[in-house]
Design a protein around this motif. Structure first.
Motif, PDB file in Angstrom:
ATOM      1  N   MET A 117      -2.723   2.334  -4.145  1.00 17.68           N
ATOM      2  CA  MET A 117      -2.161   3.651  -4.024  1.00 17.68           C
ATOM      3  C   MET A 117      -3.285   4.516  -3.470  1.00 17.68           C
ATOM      4  O   MET A 117      -4.442   4.719  -4.219  1.00 17.68           O
ATOM      5  N   ILE A 118      -2.980   5.111  -2.380  1.00 16.54           N
ATOM      6  CA  ILE A 118      -3.830   5.955  -1.443  1.00 16.54           C
ATOM      7  C   ILE A 118      -3.513   7.578  -1.649  1.00 16.54           C
ATOM      8  O   ILE A 118      -2.640   7.621  -1.525  1.00 16.54           O
ATOM      9  N   VAL A 162       0.984  -1.317  -0.088  1.00 15.62           N
ATOM     10  CA  VAL A 162       0.079  -0.126  -0.034  1.00 15.62           C
ATOM     11  C   VAL A 162       1.048   1.196  -0.160  1.00 15.62           C
ATOM     12  O   VAL A 162       1.691   1.391   0.746  1.00 15.62           O
ATOM     13  N   ILE A 163       0.621   2.183  -1.048  1.00 13.41           N
ATOM     14  CA  ILE A 163       1.513   3.497  -1.050  1.00 13.41           C
ATOM     15  C   ILE A 163       0.496   4.633  -0.634  1.00 13.41           C
ATOM     16  O   ILE A 163      -0.423   4.467  -1.276  1.00 13.41           O
ATOM     17  N   LEU A 164       1.227   5.268   0.176  1.00 10.96           N
ATOM     18  CA  LEU A 164       0.176   6.538   0.716  1.00 10.96           C
ATOM     19  C   LEU A 164       0.713   7.597   0.085  1.00 10.96           C
ATOM     20  O   LEU A 164       1.912   7.975   0.292  1.00 10.96           O
ATOM     21  N   GLY A 165       0.277   8.220  -0.798  1.00  8.71           N
ATOM     22  CA  GLY A 165       0.633   9.580  -1.608  1.00  8.71           C
ATOM     23  C   GLY A 165       0.849   9.182  -2.967  1.00  8.71           C
ATOM     24  O   GLY A 165       1.146   7.958  -3.288  1.00  8.71           O
ATOM     25  N   ASP A 166       0.514  10.275  -3.887  1.00  7.38           N
ATOM     26  CA  ASP A 166       0.638  10.010  -5.086  1.00  7.38           C
ATOM     27  C   ASP A 166       1.551  11.027  -5.830  1.00  7.38           C
ATOM     28  O   ASP A 166       1.693  11.277  -7.035  1.00  7.38           O
ATOM     29  N   SER A 167       2.627  11.217  -5.010  1.00 12.49           N
ATOM     30  CA  SER A 167       3.883  12.146  -5.714  1.00 12.49           C
ATOM     31  C   SER A 167       4.712  11.167  -6.684  1.00 12.49           C
ATOM     32  O   SER A 167       4.157  10.138  -7.126  1.00 12.49           O
ATOM     33  N   GLN A 207       7.179   0.305 -10.082  1.00 10.75           N
ATOM     34  CA  GLN A 207       8.052  -0.795 -10.105  1.00 10.75           C
ATOM     35  C   GLN A 207       7.520  -2.242  -9.355  1.00 10.75           C
ATOM     36  O   GLN A 207       7.870  -3.223  -9.683  1.00 10.75           O
ATOM     37  N   LEU A 208       6.731  -1.771  -8.301  1.00 10.85           N
ATOM     38  CA  LEU A 208       6.164  -2.983  -7.586  1.00 10.85           C
ATOM     39  C   LEU A 208       5.163  -3.781  -8.755  1.00 10.85           C
ATOM     40  O   LEU A 208       5.226  -5.033  -8.704  1.00 10.85           O
TER      41      LEU A 208
END
Length: 64
Positions: free
Chosen positions: A33-34, A9-14, A23-24
């Protein structure tokens, strides 16, 4: 409520968050992605202008 499972889980859309998600995904991981907004890319894409803004600068001498 339906439960879902993800490998990451990726927090942030930068740009960093987007790069990490790509990559994942390329390595076969399932990713969530949150983010707060519909537009991804963080500060880089928030103003909706490309990184090279030179044609839109109103100064007579261009930009640095």
């Amino acid at each position: 409520m339906e439960l879902r499972r993800y490998d990451a889980v990726i927090l942030g859309d930068s740009l960093g968050g987007c790069a990490a998600a790509l990559q994942l995904l390329e390595h076969g991981w399932s990713v969530a992605m949150i983010q707060d907004f519909d537009w991804i890319g963080g500060q880089m894409t928030g103003p909706a202008v490309p990184p090279d803004e030179h044609p839109w600068i109103e100064e007579e001498w261009g930009c640095t």
